[in-house]
Design an enzyme around this catalytic site. Structure first.
Site, mmCIF file in Angstrom:
data_model
loop_
_atom_site.group_PDB
_atom_site.id
_atom_site.type_symbol
_atom_site.label_atom_id
_atom_site.label_comp_id
_atom_site.label_asym_id
_atom_site.label_seq_id
_atom_site.Cartn_x
_atom_site.Cartn_y
_atom_site.Cartn_z
ATOM 1 N N ASP A 164 25.130 37.316 39.223
ATOM 2 C CA ASP A 164 26.269 37.829 39.990
ATOM 3 C C ASP A 164 27.359 36.754 40.017
ATOM 4 O O ASP A 164 27.255 35.774 40.738
ATOM 5 C CB ASP A 164 25.815 38.185 41.404
ATOM 6 C CG ASP A 164 26.912 38.846 42.236
ATOM 7 O OD1 ASP A 164 28.082 38.834 41.810
ATOM 8 O OD2 ASP A 164 26.580 39.368 43.314
ATOM 9 N N ARG A 191 39.869 50.199 38.749
ATOM 10 C CA ARG A 191 38.445 50.484 38.655
ATOM 11 C C ARG A 191 37.808 49.794 37.449
ATOM 12 O O ARG A 191 36.673 49.319 37.506
ATOM 13 C CB ARG A 191 38.219 51.993 38.578
ATOM 14 C CG ARG A 191 36.764 52.409 38.571
ATOM 15 C CD ARG A 191 36.037 51.932 39.801
ATOM 16 N NE ARG A 191 34.745 52.575 39.988
ATOM 17 C CZ ARG A 191 33.911 52.278 40.972
ATOM 18 N NH1 ARG A 191 34.224 51.343 41.850
ATOM 19 N NH2 ARG A 191 32.774 52.905 41.082
ATOM 20 N N HIS A 215 26.741 41.623 39.714
ATOM 21 C CA HIS A 215 26.867 42.043 41.114
ATOM 22 C C HIS A 215 26.184 43.388 41.357
ATOM 23 O O HIS A 215 25.633 43.634 42.425
ATOM 24 C CB HIS A 215 28.354 42.119 41.462
ATOM 25 C CG HIS A 215 28.632 42.399 42.897
ATOM 26 N ND1 HIS A 215 28.130 41.618 43.916
ATOM 27 C CD2 HIS A 215 29.380 43.363 43.504
ATOM 28 C CE1 HIS A 215 28.559 42.088 45.088
ATOM 29 N NE2 HIS A 215 29.300 43.151 44.864
ATOM 30 N N ASP A 216 26.220 44.257 40.371
ATOM 31 C CA ASP A 216 25.590 45.573 40.513
ATOM 32 C C ASP A 216 24.079 45.494 40.697
ATOM 33 O O ASP A 216 23.445 46.502 41.021
ATOM 34 C CB ASP A 216 25.898 46.447 39.286
ATOM 35 C CG ASP A 216 27.051 47.411 39.554
ATOM 36 O OD1 ASP A 216 27.591 47.398 40.677
ATOM 37 O OD2 ASP A 216 27.409 48.165 38.638
ATOM 38 N N SER A 270 27.536 43.104 49.329
ATOM 39 C CA SER A 270 28.942 42.905 48.988
ATOM 40 C C SER A 270 29.798 42.942 50.259
ATOM 41 O O SER A 270 29.497 42.222 51.217
ATOM 42 C CB SER A 270 29.359 43.986 47.987
ATOM 43 O OG SER A 270 30.538 43.664 47.323
#
Lengths: 411, 411
Positions: free
Chosen positions: B347, B249, B380-381, B179
């Site tokens: 992602d 968040r 993405h994680d 990232s």
């Protein structure tokens, strides 16, 4: 109601006015409470047939209103009611007074006012004339605010049913809408199967997927976390949760559009110069300025509490849970209406897979369903932007219905 | 530094401590300002070779810190530093003191501490020990807050360069990160081509797409729109923009995960009962509770201003604009490092297409690039969750480098 417009656009229903009707009886709600003194704001286009068999009910989406077509006679009060790209980008200043689905409703259009009597209402819980959290609570004389009951799509539909009763309209030739509007069409077919001939469900779903639930939760959290929301009792305080509403609207906008649409429209273009300005607080990219603009214009025209109630209603909507003990097929067993489904390839908020599931369930029940997947790049907003490609589909679908009715009536 | 852990996990670097180093000279920044008295927080794992040729720099992402591996000696101060699903879901309570990339760093792991000397720093602008907006401005004796300069990824990298100078480390065997961390690796290869042998760029991009820019703008807007942000001067007031940070968040979390991952984990499960409770303000769906929990835990550990500065830096990052007059290929012309790219199929925040573009540009320049697209459902994680599949790829890539070096050294 239809005053001739000074310069009527081609195929326009002309100048229109929003009217109001008060329901004499309280409306019972799914939460167990009931609402008294419900007022419904509505517009109509076209003429009611003597047999009263040409009525199409148009249902709006989260931030819409009754002004679906034509030019508002009170343009200043209905400014910018269209969602998404459509409002600001396509219609320009003219869009300020144009109904949110004007491209679809009018003489010769998808919902042809030369044939149908079109009715459009502001939803229960709305902030554009129909009773909602901004309305006066007859019990207290103050605005409902957070004391307004938590309503569902079924409550909206039952309110529409009672409203139509007052107009003396028993059957609907069709119920149509996109997004939350499509949910209402589905709910109509399930709740009142023998009163709806056809439903037109565009860019919608039988139940929002969890990512959509998450986006809506974030939008509501942004509003409720704004201290100016004041637990929902901001009316009369001189403060409104504009910051939170702005964030909610930005989240909405990005989810209404596709990534490729943002890429095509903005790419990584800077707003003010060729070089970055190293600013933390000012918009720097064109897409940032665009979102700021969308947020600023939205907070001027929309009530934060209505946003919360609409958002909650559409996340709750779940045909299988409500009507089928978890089975979509079971929920749709009683449907008698012919169904038209339109989905858009790039819509990731109300993806085609949801329409696939509805179509599959209806077909497995042997029910008539017409499903069109339109390749379009604009995401969920395609339902407002790709009108030209929807018009022949909807016209044909409604025409087929007339043929069916005629064949049934004259064997 | 490596104290033996009481019960060391398999392949763990054991108990570690974050250390600090003060840069003697001011750091010049891209915005034209310079920062004096910069302190860098860092951890190291493994041993520096006598030739000082086995150093790998690990770069963290938006909300990370220097504690990349092992068990923190001060566990209470580094609780929950891992992002995404990883922090709360996989590691459970043990994750509270475990480094954010512990699965990748350690004896026999991807970044093998038996062979390499691994250095991990907290980024410039951070809030975990390195100088950032929460640090004291030597000019005023008060926290910088919004007076902290707007920094870029290049500024972060130049700070790392000066930090390594102080350690007496001239060359890097590799720079690696996911990232925003991958952006730093790319920036290293462009800014200091003759000082980096290899870069490992995971789930990253040469420039965030406009939808990503939009999500970041929304997150910052949520924070800056919170009155408790107070123009960024909230330190010492007893109020922090927790509501805005929570929304930021939540937006981040949803963008870090894929829709199918949310579907698999939460579906439309209700949190508290089988039936909806008709609540406007309480979380009703499991995914809503999950986001609330993530928001609440994040605001306890992270500084809002650092979030803003990191978010701005990663939206500004644009190799083509900064170094190539708009051409990515031109920007990468001077790169000498071997490049490993890893992208994940699901992602959508840092999509594989960005890695495709980097790979294409490097290949068209005849430069060595190894690109792996991993099919993984977690969005993405995935870069934190799919460690087992990355380990052999990274190990092989680093091993190839040693072979190349040996061949070059012993012809």
């Amino acid at each position: 109601m239809h005053k001739p417009a000074t310069v009527p656009p081609t195929g326009s229903v002309g100048t229109v006015e929003t009217r109001f009707l008060d329901l004499p009886e309280p409306v019972p709600l799914e939460c167990g409470r009931e609402l008294s003194g419900v007022r419904v704001a509505y517009e109509t286009y076209g003429s009611l047939s003597p047999a009263r068999d040409n009525v199409i009910l148009i249902c709006h989406a989260l931030s819409g209103d009754a002004h679906a077509a034509g030019i508002s006679a009170a343009a200043t009060t209905t400014a910018g009611t269209r969602d998404g790209f459509a409002a600001e980008d396509r219609d320009g200043s003219a869009g300020a007074s144009l109904g949110w689905w004007d491209g679809m409703i009018g003489p010769g259009k998808a919902f042809d006012t030369e044939r149908y009597f079109i009715i459009s209402t502001n939803l229960l819980g709305g902030c554009r004339g129909t009773t909602g959290p901004r309305s006066t609570n007859p019990g207290t004389g103050l605005p409902y605010g957070p004391d307004f009951p938590v309503i569902t799509v079924a409550d909206m539909v039952r309110t529409q049913r009672r409203f139509l009763d007052r107009l003396g309209i028993e059957r609907l030739a069709a119920v149509a809408g996109g997004s939350l509007g499509g949910m209402q069409a589905l709910e109509w077919a399930v709740l009142f199967p023998d009163q709806v001939d056809a439903i037109v469900v565009i860019a919608s779903t039988h139940a929002l997927h969890p990512q959509g639930v998450a986006w809506n939760a974030i939008a509501r959290e942004a509003i409720m976390g704004d201290p100016a929301w004041q637990g929902g009792r901001y009316h009369g305080t001189g403060r409104t949760p504009d910051a939170g509403m702005g964030v909610a609207r930005m989240v909405g906008h990005v989810t209404y559009l596709s990534g490729p649409a943002l890429e095509a429209k903005f790419a990584r273009r800077l707003q003010a110069s060729e070089q970055i300005r190293h600013t933390l607080t000012e918009p720097e990219f064109a897409v940032e300025s665009y979102l700021n603009h969308q947020a600023a214009s939205f907070v001027k025209r929309f009530d934060a509490n209505t946003y919360l109630y609409m958002s909650r209603a559409l996340t709750y909507f779940d045909l299988a849970r409500q009507h089928g003990d978890g089975s979509l097929k079971h929920a749709l067993e009683g449907v008698l209406a012919r169904t038209l489904l339109i989905a858009f390839s790039s819509d990731w908020l109300y993806p085609p897979s949801a329409s696939d599931e509805i179509a599959d369930a209806l077909r497995s029940l042997g029910k008539p369903v017409d499903y069109h997947l339109i390749e379009a790049p604009y995401g969920h907003d395609s339902f407002l932007l790709e009108e030209a490609r929807q018009i022949p589909i909807v016209r044909q679908f409604l025409e087929d219905g007339i043929q069916t009715t005629m064949r049934t009536a004259t064997p």
